[in-house]
Write an enzyme that holds these catalytic residues in place. Structure first.
Site, short mmCIF file in Angstrom:
data_model
loop_
_atom_site.label_atom_id
_atom_site.label_comp_id
_atom_site.label_asym_id
_atom_site.label_seq_id
_atom_site.Cartn_x
_atom_site.Cartn_y
_atom_site.Cartn_z
N PRO A 116 0.08 -2.60 13.53
CA PRO A 116 0.12 -3.90 13.38
C PRO A 116 1.48 -5.38 13.11
CG PRO A 116 0.18 -1.33 11.83
CD PRO A 116 0.48 -1.37 13.52
N ALA A 119 5.17 -5.83 10.05
CA ALA A 119 4.92 -3.94 9.61
C ALA A 119 6.57 -2.98 9.80
CB ALA A 119 4.32 -3.69 9.64
N GLY A 122 7.92 -2.96 15.52
CA GLY A 122 8.91 -3.13 16.09
C GLY A 122 7.24 -4.43 17.74
N ASP A 167 15.25 -2.75 18.71
CA ASP A 167 13.67 -2.84 19.28
C ASP A 167 13.09 -2.66 20.19
OD1 ASP A 167 13.83 -1.98 16.31
OD2 ASP A 167 11.60 -3.89 16.02
O1 PMV Z 1 11.36 -4.76 10.42
P1 PMV Z 1 11.63 -5.18 11.85
O2 PMV Z 1 10.87 -4.34 13.21
O3 PMV Z 1 11.93 -6.31 12.12
O4 PMV Z 1 13.90 -4.21 11.95
C1 PMV Z 1 14.37 -5.03 11.48
C2 PMV Z 1 15.14 -4.64 11.32
C3 PMV Z 1 17.09 -4.41 11.18
O5 PMV Z 1 18.08 -3.55 11.45
C4 PMV Z 1 16.94 -5.22 9.96
C5 PMV Z 1 17.27 -5.96 12.13
C6 PMV Z 1 17.51 -5.85 13.36
O6 PMV Z 1 17.53 -6.17 14.20
O7 PMV Z 1 17.42 -4.72 13.81
#
Ligand code: PMV
Length: 354
Positions: A116, A119, A122, A167
């Site tokens: 999704p 969400a 990643g 990610d």
């Molecule tokens: O919600 P997502 O999958 O975009 O995860 C963001 C995670 C953060 O730590 C807030 C930003 C990052 O790039 O690590």
């Protein structure tokens, strides 16, 4: 003969340390058993033709180069612009960095995703890793996993401005990854967990394209807001960040020891810190609370979290213990998209068919 390359990669969840990782603190993330697949093959007409199907939210196809660039959404769904942005940047990057592509021949890119959007799972990184890997293989550019991870990370950074390497590392390597001071480390001996992911408030099909794509890039906005708060409350945030670091360290130890009670408690403490830095909207907060009350070993927001001003869209992660069915039922009644996930799944997989 049509050459066809298929690259598939997993989605991720951040178990510990999101947001804090942006400032060099440690984080622990894992692959989950939801995947995104990119097929690259040749086509007769010049230029790229891209088709994206994100199950169940949207589908879109468009031509890049060679023919008029024109989006042909077959469901009216503005957030598709987000997915396309990563594909376009991948094509641009590969041409600049490796001199491949260039629109001389006809290339078909077909993306199918079970992840999704927006969400915290990643989907952007997955798109970058799989697209880069498939195109490099298609154009015969050799390179190891590490190089693909770095390419994909550069592309993600170029599109969103901020992105830790978490990610793209998970989508590339699968399994578990920790990040400390920006350094990615694969953790090879951590066991499988059964978790629940609850996605709250996905973007409705009726939402206009502008708003949907703003939400598509919500991580950037949320990270910026955390930065402002951090500057205002510097000493307090420094302490919170140090606590998060300690939580991640203890969590990795708890996983190695198979101490799931402790692991769950650490998740819930981590959630408290995320609330403190302002990334827990009301509904996600309620869902975490309800999971805890129904007997979860631990529950927290995962990924960027959300903002009430942006519809409170985001995801929670639950270590359900024996209470999985009850928690799932309660969340579904309250309107969350619930997914049973297994951690530690396989990373990038490339298949070649001729
Ligand atoms: O919600 P997502 O999958 O975009 O995860 C963001 C995670 C953060 O730590 C807030 C930003 C990052 O790039 O690590």
């Amino acid at each position: 003969m049509v050459k066809k390359i298929r690259a598939s990669v997993p989605a991720k969840v951040i178990l510990f340390g999101e947001h804090f990782v942006v400032y060099g603190k440690s984080a622990l993330a894992t692959a989950i058993n939801r995947r995104l697949t990119v097929d690259v093959s040749s086509r007769e007409k010049r230029g790229y033709h891209i088709k994206i199907e994100n199950i169940p939210t949207f589908g879109l196809e468009m031509n890049l180069l060679g023919e008029e660039e024109r989006a042909l959404p077959y469901k009216d769904y503005g957030a598709a612009t987000k997915a396309i942005a990563y594909v376009k940047e991948s094509i641009r990057y590969l041409e600049e960095r490796y001199g491949i592509g260039g629109g001389v021949e006809g290339v078909e890119i077909e993306i199918k995703s079970e992840i999704p959007l927006s969400a915290g799972l990643g989907s952007s990184a997955a798109t970058c890793v799989a697209t880069v890997a498939a195109l490099k293989e298609y154009f015969g550019v050799s390179g190891d996993l590490e190089e693909i991870r770095e390419d994909a990370h550069s592309i993600e950074l170029a599109v969103q401005g901020v992105a830790s390497p978490v990610d793209t590392a998970i989508s590339t390597y699968g399994g578990y990854v920790s990040v400390e001071k920006g350094e990615v480390k694969r953790l090879l001996h951590l066991g499988e967990l059964n978790l629940l992911v609850g996605c709250v408030g996905s973007i409705p099909l009726s939402m206009d394209a502008q708003k949907a794509s703003e939400i598509g890039f919500k991580t950037k906005k949320i990270v910026e807001q955390v930065k402002v708060r951090k500057e205002t409350y510097k000493e307090i945030f420094d302490s919170i960040f140090d606590i998060s670091d300690e939580i991640t360290t203890q969590a990795i130890r708890a996983m190695k020891d198979g101490d799931f009670v402790k692991l769950g408690e650490l998740m819930s403490i981590n959630h408290g810190l995320l609330d403190a830095i302002g990334v827990v909207p009301r509904r996600l907060s309620e869902f975490v609370k309800v999971s805890q009350e129904l007997g979860a070993l631990g529950a927290k927001v995962t990924g960027a979290g959300g903002l009430d001003a942006m519809g409170g869209i985001g995801s929670i992660l639950v270590l359900p213990g024996e209470s999985g069915d009850r928690i799932k039922a309660a969340m579904e009644v309250a309107g969350a998209l619930m997914m049973d996930v297994k951690t530690g799944g396989e990373g990038l997989k490339i298949e070649i068919a001729t």
